[in-house]
Design an enzyme around this catalytic site. Structure first.
Site, PDB file in Angstrom:
ATOM      1  N   TYR A  24       0.826  -1.210   0.000  1.00  0.00           N
ATOM      2  CA  TYR A  24       0.000   0.000   0.000  1.00  0.00           C
ATOM      3  C   TYR A  24       0.861   1.262   0.000  1.00  0.00           C
ATOM      4  O   TYR A  24       1.883   1.330   0.683  1.00  0.00           O
ATOM      5  CB  TYR A  24      -0.914   0.018   1.234  1.00  0.00           C
ATOM      6  N   GLY A  46      -7.055  -2.368   5.861  1.00  0.00           N
ATOM      7  CA  GLY A  46      -7.740  -2.983   7.000  1.00  0.00           C
ATOM      8  C   GLY A  46      -6.826  -3.967   7.719  1.00  0.00           C
ATOM      9  O   GLY A  46      -6.192  -4.803   7.073  1.00  0.00           O
ATOM     10  N   VAL A  47      -6.782  -3.869   9.041  1.00  0.00           N
ATOM     11  CA  VAL A  47      -5.887  -4.741   9.817  1.00  0.00           C
ATOM     12  C   VAL A  47      -6.288  -6.205   9.683  1.00  0.00           C
ATOM     13  O   VAL A  47      -5.442  -7.105   9.742  1.00  0.00           O
ATOM     14  CB  VAL A  47      -5.793  -4.271  11.291  1.00  0.00           C
ATOM     15  N   ASP A  48      -7.594  -6.474   9.441  1.00  0.00           N
ATOM     16  CA  ASP A  48      -8.012  -7.871   9.241  1.00  0.00           C
ATOM     17  C   ASP A  48      -7.334  -8.464   8.005  1.00  0.00           C
ATOM     18  O   ASP A  48      -6.934  -9.634   7.995  1.00  0.00           O
ATOM     19  CB  ASP A  48      -9.547  -7.993   9.156  1.00  0.00           C
TER      20      ASP A  48
END
Ligand SMILES: Nc1ncnc2c1ncn2[C@@H]1O[C@H](COP(=O)(O)OP(=O)(O)OP(=O)(O)O)[C@@H](O)[C@H]1O
Ligand SMILES: CC(C)(CO)[C@@H](O)C(=O)NCCC(=O)O
Ligand SMILES: [K+]
Length: 238
Positions: free
Chosen positions: A87, A94-96
């Site tokens: 990124y 998103g941390v997930d």
């Protein structure tokens, strides 16, 4: 004993870690989870990853601090355990997704991977065997696709139904159900295709998330379903 919490946009998923062993995953709403909190007063620490409203995490934080329970919030990093994020602004991922990528890399370090997390949204992440994230996609989850159709049309509806195989439908309900599941499945094929003839050509698809096992069953490709992939990623931080 540690409590691991994954806060999604629809459900909270949680597991316990005891002697390095992950318990099975439980899930519930944020509302129900807060009612359960007091039953966790014996745990030594909490690890939490959230892609949802911060107010829920703040309540857990306050509760943990009041009982002197250590709490560690996880967030997406530019690099974790040698795995490099693609990124431009890593903190916006998103941390997930990042935890699922780290879980997959831990389990299959020698293969180019496509990680598909099928929940409220469906995320696609390509990770090569040199620990370089190559990017991904975010698309609406199957339920969200259907809700978008219902919301914006007058005569389109669907009843929940079990899908046997992906094919064309002959009722409105079948058209919607088969269409949305086929769209999600086609995106997985498309992602794999897109990596063909590149250095990160996908060697294994890994599914996770509430709709992951169904997508795995419906697709015609070699894939692995791992229900606790995010938690395997989380465990690396403990
Ligand atoms: N046993 C199940 N429990 C809950 N949701 C399920 C189950 N089986 C399938 N689903 C579907 O999975 C989706 C929820 O997926 P998941 O559990 O990954 O939720 P989530 O973490 O809230 O999503 P996200 O993290 O993408 O916000 C819902 O669309 C739901 O229809
Ligand atoms: C895409 C979801 C909603 C999937 O849970 C989550 O990972 C998220 O909120 N991500 C932020 C945007 C991004 O990952 O680029
Ligand atoms: K999720």
């Amino acid at each position: 004993m540690e409590l691991l919490i994954d806060v999604g946009n629809t459900l909270v998923k949680y597991a316990l870690l005891e002697n390095k062993q992950l318990s099975k995953i439980n899930h519930c709403s944020t509302f129900d989870f807060l009612k359960l909190l007091s039953s966790f007063d014996h745990i030594s620490s909490i690890v939490i990853a959230s892609v949802s409203n911060p107010i829920f995490s703040q309540e857990i934080h306050a509760w943990a601090e009041s009982l002197d329970i250590q709490i560690k919030p996880l967030s997406t990093e530019a690099e974790s355990f040698g795995v490099k994020n693609s990124y431009e602004n890593y903190s916006t991922m998103g941390v997930d997704r990042w935890l699922a990528v780290l879980g997959a890399q831990y389990l299959y370090p020698k293969e180019n991977l496509l990680i598909v997390d099928a929940g409220t949204a469906i995320t696609f992440d390509v990770l090569d065997k040199y620990k370089q994230h190559q990017g991904g996609w975010i698309v609406p989850g199957v339920d969200m696709m259907m809700q978008a159709l219902f919301k914006n049309t007058e005569k389109v509806f669907a009843e929940q139904s079990e899908i046997d195989v992906l094919k064309f439908g002959k009722t409105t309900s079948d058209n919607v159900n088969l269409g949305c599941w086929s769209t999600a499945s086609a995106a997985v094929h498309g992602a794999v295709e897109m990596t063909k003839n590149t250095e990160h050509s996908v060697e294994r698809v890994i599914f996770t998330g509430g709709n992951g096992s169904e997508l795995n069953r419906l697709g015609q490709f070699k894939a692995t379903y791992i229900d606790n992939l995010v938690f395997i990623g989380m465990k690396r931080f403990l």
